[in-house]
Design a protein around this motif. Structure first.
Motif, PDB file in Angstrom:
ATOM      1  N   MET A  36       0.559   5.160  -3.476  1.00 55.23           N
ATOM      2  CA  MET A  36       0.677   4.070  -2.513  1.00 55.23           C
ATOM      3  C   MET A  36       1.909   4.255  -1.640  1.00 55.23           C
ATOM      4  O   MET A  36       2.896   4.853  -2.053  1.00 55.23           O
ATOM      5  CB  MET A  36       0.699   2.710  -3.200  1.00 55.23           C
ATOM      6  N   ARG A  37       1.795   3.723  -0.444  1.00 57.85           N
ATOM      7  CA  ARG A  37       2.935   3.679   0.465  1.00 57.85           C
ATOM      8  C   ARG A  37       3.773   2.470   0.090  1.00 57.85           C
ATOM      9  O   ARG A  37       3.240   1.422  -0.295  1.00 57.85           O
ATOM     10  CB  ARG A  37       2.440   3.544   1.905  1.00 57.85           C
ATOM     11  N   GLN A  68       4.462  -8.416  -0.460  1.00 60.98           N
ATOM     12  CA  GLN A  68       3.341  -7.467  -0.490  1.00 60.98           C
ATOM     13  C   GLN A  68       3.301  -6.718  -1.819  1.00 60.98           C
ATOM     14  O   GLN A  68       2.243  -6.575  -2.432  1.00 60.98           O
ATOM     15  CB  GLN A  68       3.468  -6.449   0.647  1.00 60.98           C
ATOM     16  N   VAL A  72       0.338  -6.715  -4.648  1.00 59.48           N
ATOM     17  CA  VAL A  72      -0.320  -5.492  -5.116  1.00 59.48           C
ATOM     18  C   VAL A  72      -0.270  -5.442  -6.637  1.00 59.48           C
ATOM     19  O   VAL A  72      -1.272  -5.153  -7.300  1.00 59.48           O
ATOM     20  CB  VAL A  72       0.323  -4.226  -4.502  1.00 59.48           C
ATOM     21  N   GLU A 151       4.578   7.237   3.759  1.00 57.52           N
ATOM     22  CA  GLU A 151       3.352   7.515   4.522  1.00 57.52           C
ATOM     23  C   GLU A 151       3.230   8.999   4.836  1.00 57.52           C
ATOM     24  O   GLU A 151       2.157   9.583   4.702  1.00 57.52           O
ATOM     25  CB  GLU A 151       3.345   6.669   5.803  1.00 57.52           C
ATOM     26  N   VAL A 162      -1.842   5.665   5.885  1.00 59.11           N
ATOM     27  CA  VAL A 162      -2.008   4.337   5.300  1.00 59.11           C
ATOM     28  C   VAL A 162      -0.898   3.408   5.766  1.00 59.11           C
ATOM     29  O   VAL A 162       0.214   3.844   6.071  1.00 59.11           O
ATOM     30  CB  VAL A 162      -2.042   4.391   3.753  1.00 59.11           C
ATOM     31  N   GLU A 166      -0.507  -0.078   1.145  1.00 62.49           N
ATOM     32  CA  GLU A 166      -1.886   0.344   0.885  1.00 62.49           C
ATOM     33  C   GLU A 166      -1.885   1.423  -0.187  1.00 62.49           C
ATOM     34  O   GLU A 166      -0.911   2.159  -0.355  1.00 62.49           O
ATOM     35  CB  GLU A 166      -2.567   0.843   2.161  1.00 62.49           C
ATOM     36  N   VAL A 183      -9.446   4.647  -0.216  1.00 67.82           N
ATOM     37  CA  VAL A 183      -8.309   3.814   0.217  1.00 67.82           C
ATOM     38  C   VAL A 183      -8.580   2.370  -0.174  1.00 67.82           C
ATOM     39  O   VAL A 183      -9.689   1.851   0.005  1.00 67.82           O
ATOM     40  CB  VAL A 183      -8.111   3.908   1.757  1.00 67.82           C
ATOM     41  N   TYR A 184      -7.557   1.730  -0.738  1.00 74.15           N
ATOM     42  CA  TYR A 184      -7.603   0.316  -1.062  1.00 74.15           C
ATOM     43  C   TYR A 184      -6.612  -0.408  -0.166  1.00 74.15           C
ATOM     44  O   TYR A 184      -5.408  -0.118  -0.220  1.00 74.15           O
ATOM     45  CB  TYR A 184      -7.222   0.062  -2.541  1.00 74.15           C
ATOM     46  N   PRO A 185      -7.089  -1.332   0.657  1.00 77.25           N
ATOM     47  CA  PRO A 185      -6.154  -2.093   1.495  1.00 77.25           C
ATOM     48  C   PRO A 185      -5.273  -2.983   0.617  1.00 77.25           C
ATOM     49  O   PRO A 185      -5.660  -3.347  -0.504  1.00 77.25           O
ATOM     50  CB  PRO A 185      -7.068  -2.938   2.375  1.00 77.25           C
ATOM     51  N   ARG A 186      -4.100  -3.295   1.123  1.00 73.83           N
ATOM     52  CA  ARG A 186      -3.242  -4.181   0.340  1.00 73.83           C
ATOM     53  C   ARG A 186      -3.892  -5.561   0.254  1.00 73.83           C
ATOM     54  O   ARG A 186      -4.515  -6.033   1.216  1.00 73.83           O
ATOM     55  CB  ARG A 186      -1.850  -4.252   0.935  1.00 73.83           C
ATOM     56  N   GLU A 188      -4.272  -9.472   0.386  1.00 72.19           N
ATOM     57  CA  GLU A 188      -3.611 -10.493   1.219  1.00 72.19           C
ATOM     58  C   GLU A 188      -3.449 -11.784   0.469  1.00 72.19           C
ATOM     59  O   GLU A 188      -3.990 -12.094  -0.484  1.00 72.19           O
ATOM     60  CB  GLU A 188      -4.418 -10.737   2.504  1.00 72.19           C
TER      61      GLU A 188
END
Length: 188
Positions: A36-37, A68, A72, A151, A162, A166, A183-186, A188
């Protein structure tokens, strides 16, 4: 009494198996890692003369970035990822992101260090990352291996850019090279 304890243990194992997500199952195997970034840290790069030993000289997480990272971590726990080996780059923003995932203090390792200030070292950085992954997979047992980095490192390793916080589930081969990814979006 022993049969009762054995019965309860079996029921708990079935409940845990039923609650396991596809992500948690994959991360329990030696063939997958989650990279992850780091979470939101406003700006680009680091100030001149920054020091890895002094967070005050680096670009750090904002309050939004800390939130964030916590989200996660909560999402990962909701995916039934109960145990994880979290390793980060030596930068403060990655260490803080990794620690806020709530699996213990992130362990910094130079194999995840940014090469933003030295783009010519991208290939050697990628080789170090893959060698690190091979060794870490051997040590993780059934825990998830979560790598928190930058990233530029993720894009060089798997070819995907990303956003902050993410995650990318990466299927790896025996040499730490990516075979496929998701890829998994962060959250919300």
């Amino acid at each position: 009494m022993t049969k009762l304890i054995a019965s309860i243990f079996c029921q708990l194992m079935l409940i845990n198996s039923a609650n396991a997500s596809e992500l948690s199952e994959q991360l329990a195997s030696p063939n997958y890692v989650l990279i992850m970034r780091h979470a939101r840290a406003p700006g680009i790069g680091d100030p001149d003369r920054f020091s890895l030993d002094d967070c005050g000289t680096q670009r750090n997480l904002s309050d939004e970035g800390r939130e964030q990272a916590r989200k996660v971590g909560l999402w990962l726990h909701q995916q039934n990822i109960q145990s994880a080996l979290v390793v980060s780059s030596p930068w403060c923003r990655t260490k803080e992101t990794g620690t806020l995932l709530n699996y213990g203090t992130a362990q910094p390792d130079s194999a995840l260090a940014s090469f933003f200030d030295d783009p010519a070292s991208a290939d050697s950085a990628n080789i170090r990352l893959e060698q690190f992954i091979v060794n870490a997979v051997d040590q993780k047992h059934r825990r998830a291996l979560i790598l928190v980095t930058h990233e530029i490192n993720i894009e060089r390793w798997i070819g995907v850019s990303v956003a902050a916080a993410e995650m990318v589930l990466v299927h790896i081969d025996a040499h730490g090279k990516p075979l496929s990814h998701k890829v998994y979006p962060r959250p919300e």
